[in-house]
Design an enzyme around this catalytic site. Sequence first.
Site, PDB file in Angstrom:
ATOM      1  N   ARG A 183       0.814  -1.225   0.000  1.00  0.00           N
ATOM      2  CA  ARG A 183       0.000   0.000   0.000  1.00  0.00           C
ATOM      3  C   ARG A 183       0.836   1.259   0.000  1.00  0.00           C
ATOM      4  NH1 ARG A 183      -2.401  -3.061   3.950  1.00  0.00           N
ATOM      5  NH2 ARG A 183      -4.026  -4.370   3.062  1.00  0.00           N
ATOM      6  N   VAL A 184       2.137   1.140   0.193  1.00  0.00           N
ATOM      7  CA  VAL A 184       2.962   2.339   0.326  1.00  0.00           C
ATOM      8  C   VAL A 184       4.001   2.438  -0.779  1.00  0.00           C
ATOM      9  CG1 VAL A 184       4.596   3.528   1.822  1.00  0.00           C
ATOM     10  CG2 VAL A 184       2.658   2.342   2.821  1.00  0.00           C
TER      11      VAL A 184
END
Length: 504
Positions: free
Chosen positions: A365-366
Amino acid sequence: MHDDLTRWLDEARRRVAAMDAEPAFEHVGVVERVGDGVATVRGLPWTRLNELLEFEDGSQGLALRIDGDAVGCVLLGGGAGISAGGAVRGTGEIIRVPVGEGLLGRVVDSTGQPLDDGPPIAAERLDPTDRPAPGIVDRDLVTQPLMTGLAVIDAMIPLGRGQRELVIGDRKTGKTAVAVDTIINQRDSGVVCVYAAVGQKASTVNQVVDAVRRYGAIERCIFVVGESEAPPGAQWIAPYAACTMAEYFRDRGQDALLVIDDLTKHAIVYRQLSLLLRKPPGREAYPGDIFYIHARLLERAAKLAASLGGGSLTALPLAETLAGNLTAYIPTNLISITDGQIYLEPKLFYEGQKPAVNVGMSVSRVGGQTQAPAIKALSESLRLEYTQFLELEVFTRFGAMVDERTRGTIEHGRRIRAILIQPEFRPYPLAHQVALLLAVHEGLLDAIPLDRVDRLKADLGAWLAEACPRAVARIQETQSLADGDRADLLAALGDFLNRPAAGA
Ligand SMILES: Nc1ncnc2c1ncn2[C@@H]1O[C@H](COP(=O)(O)OP(=O)(O)OP(=O)(O)O)[C@@H](O)[C@H]1O
Ligand SMILES: [Mg+2]
């Protein structure tokens, strides 16, 4: 006689006056019960949670539970020298481990004592194992990539420095291998790697250390070992000790990577200790604070703000599932704490697709925003093409007739899958990955037999270094792919694929 007495009294007064004594308190209690790696002690009313207690034989314990007058204590040593009725002293301290450059290249236990044959550890200072995580204002956005050297991860599930990414899968699906390859790939990146072994067999830990010694930069790695033979207390604190050692580098503005192998075993040790100390059990008999203790640990991974030096600590915790059950208690906890997961699937592993990453069920997600531009440009459509292919392939297993276009998609997908298979201990440098992805992206491999794709993967590094060293150097340096370099790479790939030897 009288004179003698006066003289003796004077002398006594002089000595008392010369004495340099301060009143002091010692906090001493009694061991009530001991066994199975825990002890119950009484008579220490001021003990605080996580306080370090010292037993008569010099061994130490941690106060894990306080229940009225009784203190439940986790032993950090074997406990052979402790018996009921013995004295125990409250230190008022929490447990600290050595930190500093002196640990680099060393294998230590969870209190920082050497386990290799090297000299005593030359520590910079002692830091507490339990430290608060940086607050929001102390953090910065994750902007730099952490390359694993594994094409499947760097292209489709990219990681960033300061991220927390869970590596999860059944037993023997290559979880440790993913972590070890990532550590090996840091040999040229300057990232300091700390590997914490929790409840692993000594032989497994030795294999990891050997692999890093042979292929990686062991002089920038620390191994913190709470092996399965160690007392449960020592296994329990291993990841905290390792995290503190890694934070030293983060706080100096460097980049660090913390691998925890693995948090499922950590949770099981914590459950064992908690049940022995009669903490109330919750779901799956884990104590209620198991989510909290893992969240608190992983929260220490961070990218720090520039005002604090801009260092980073990336966490790569591992977790084991049973029969692929991602919805069990500990896996769901860890999935919700981390910024994504890499799911390794036994089916893929047995089919020979190693690393056995299930791309559809993995996510980062990053890291996407940190991906090297050279890879990003080439892998944007890759994930979609690959998942489409996997669906189509299931279809054709039933012997369905397919049209020309579908056949093309399938052949292309097979090439994608082939370049994602990667042997252990051989992480690809960036330029190598870019060349492979470029070859797939441009469809250069579609008409080439699959076994030649394997040859391409094995020989490409050497070929590129010879055919277009300048393009390779520029890609490594700028992390992007200029038009000129792209043309050079394509020409080199074309030559490689047209080599008469390669066609034989
Ligand atoms: N990319 C790969 N290519 C070839 N073999 C691999 C690869 N990755 C892992 N293996 C092999 O698969 C086996 C299992 O790998 P590994 O020990 O990393 O799995 P694990 O999930 O950590 O296992 P455990 O549950 O015991 O911790 C090892 O023998 C390893 O050498
Ligand atoms: Mg393992």
